[in-house]
Design an enzyme around this catalytic site. Structure first.
Site, short mmCIF file in Angstrom:
data_model
loop_
_atom_site.label_atom_id
_atom_site.label_comp_id
_atom_site.label_asym_id
_atom_site.label_seq_id
_atom_site.Cartn_x
_atom_site.Cartn_y
_atom_site.Cartn_z
N LYS A 53 4.11 4.06 7.71
CA LYS A 53 4.95 4.57 6.62
C LYS A 53 4.22 5.67 5.84
O LYS A 53 4.77 6.73 5.58
CB LYS A 53 5.35 3.44 5.68
CG LYS A 53 6.33 2.46 6.28
CD LYS A 53 6.58 1.30 5.33
CE LYS A 53 7.55 0.29 5.91
NZ LYS A 53 7.81 -0.83 4.99
N ALA A 69 3.45 0.72 2.09
CA ALA A 69 3.27 -0.73 1.97
C ALA A 69 4.31 -1.45 2.82
O ALA A 69 5.39 -0.93 3.08
CB ALA A 69 3.38 -1.17 0.51
N ASP A 70 3.96 -2.65 3.23
CA ASP A 70 4.90 -3.49 3.96
C ASP A 70 4.58 -4.94 3.64
O ASP A 70 3.42 -5.29 3.38
CB ASP A 70 4.81 -3.25 5.47
CG ASP A 70 6.04 -3.78 6.18
OD1 ASP A 70 7.11 -3.17 6.01
OD2 ASP A 70 5.93 -4.81 6.87
N THR A 71 5.61 -5.77 3.64
CA THR A 71 5.46 -7.19 3.32
C THR A 71 6.14 -8.03 4.39
O THR A 71 7.23 -7.70 4.83
CB THR A 71 6.09 -7.51 1.94
OG1 THR A 71 5.43 -6.71 0.95
CG2 THR A 71 5.93 -8.98 1.58
#
Length: 189
Positions: A53, A69-71
């Protein structure tokens, strides 16, 4: 000279959390396709997605500092994404009911000549949920755009018995770690 800061995310939750740092930034959503690699661990997958990203937005803005960011929500070694429909949301919530799971958030901060990526894992335990609890929560529509089918910062907080780790990481951005990492890029709150 301070570089322009860009958040590579459309997430309103990440925007709210980055606003806590009171630093100027702009938002440019990354258009990367989120695909998991089954040969990687959940931590490696979430880090790769955060890096992709940030990297995609950096490619179009080479003079900026970009945050990606990623969750992911993981239980029994399986990652739960965003539910596609109400039935999938109910299935996810039944799996989480009365149990502990991990919420893994990765953050990647990148410039044209530097990259720092870190991962933060928080353990969340749900109360046992009745079928009525699950259906009432789904009626709020809150689960539909969230990994694991719940939002801890909203009505989903009522499902949570205990949290061990960074609350903000569960929401989508570990603010304190992100602030410290940004200092390394000469961006200060």
């Amino acid at each position: 000279m301070t570089k322009r800061l860009i958040l590579a995310s459309q997430s309103p939750r990440r925007k709210e959390l980055l606003n806590l740092l009171q630093i100027p930034y702009s938002i440019i959503a990354s258009r990367t396709e989120e695909k998991l690699n089954r040969n990687l661990s959940p931590e490696e997958n979430v880090q790769c997605l955060a890096e992709q990203k940030a990297g995609a937005v950096l490619a179009e803005n080479p003079d900026a500092v970009v945050i990606g960011a990623d969750t992911m929500v993981c239980i029994d070694g399986e990652c739960l994404g965003k539910p596609h429909d109400r039935e999938e949301a109910a299935h996810m919530l039944r799996r989480l009911s009365g149990r502990s799971h991990q919420v893994i958030t990765a953050v990647s901060i990148q410039t044209h000549d530097r990259k720092e990526t870190f991962c933060d894992t928080t353990e969340v335990t749900f109360w046992p949920l009745s079928e009525d609890d699950i259906q009432l929560y789904i009626e709020t529509k809150e689960p539909m755009d969230k990994a694991g089918a719940y939002g801890i910062q909203g009505k989903g907080a009522l499902l949570v018995k205990k949290i061990d780790g960074d609350f903000y990481s569960v929401v989508g951005l570990p603010v304190a770690k992100t602030m410290r990492a940004l200092k390394e890029f000469n961006i200060k709150a």
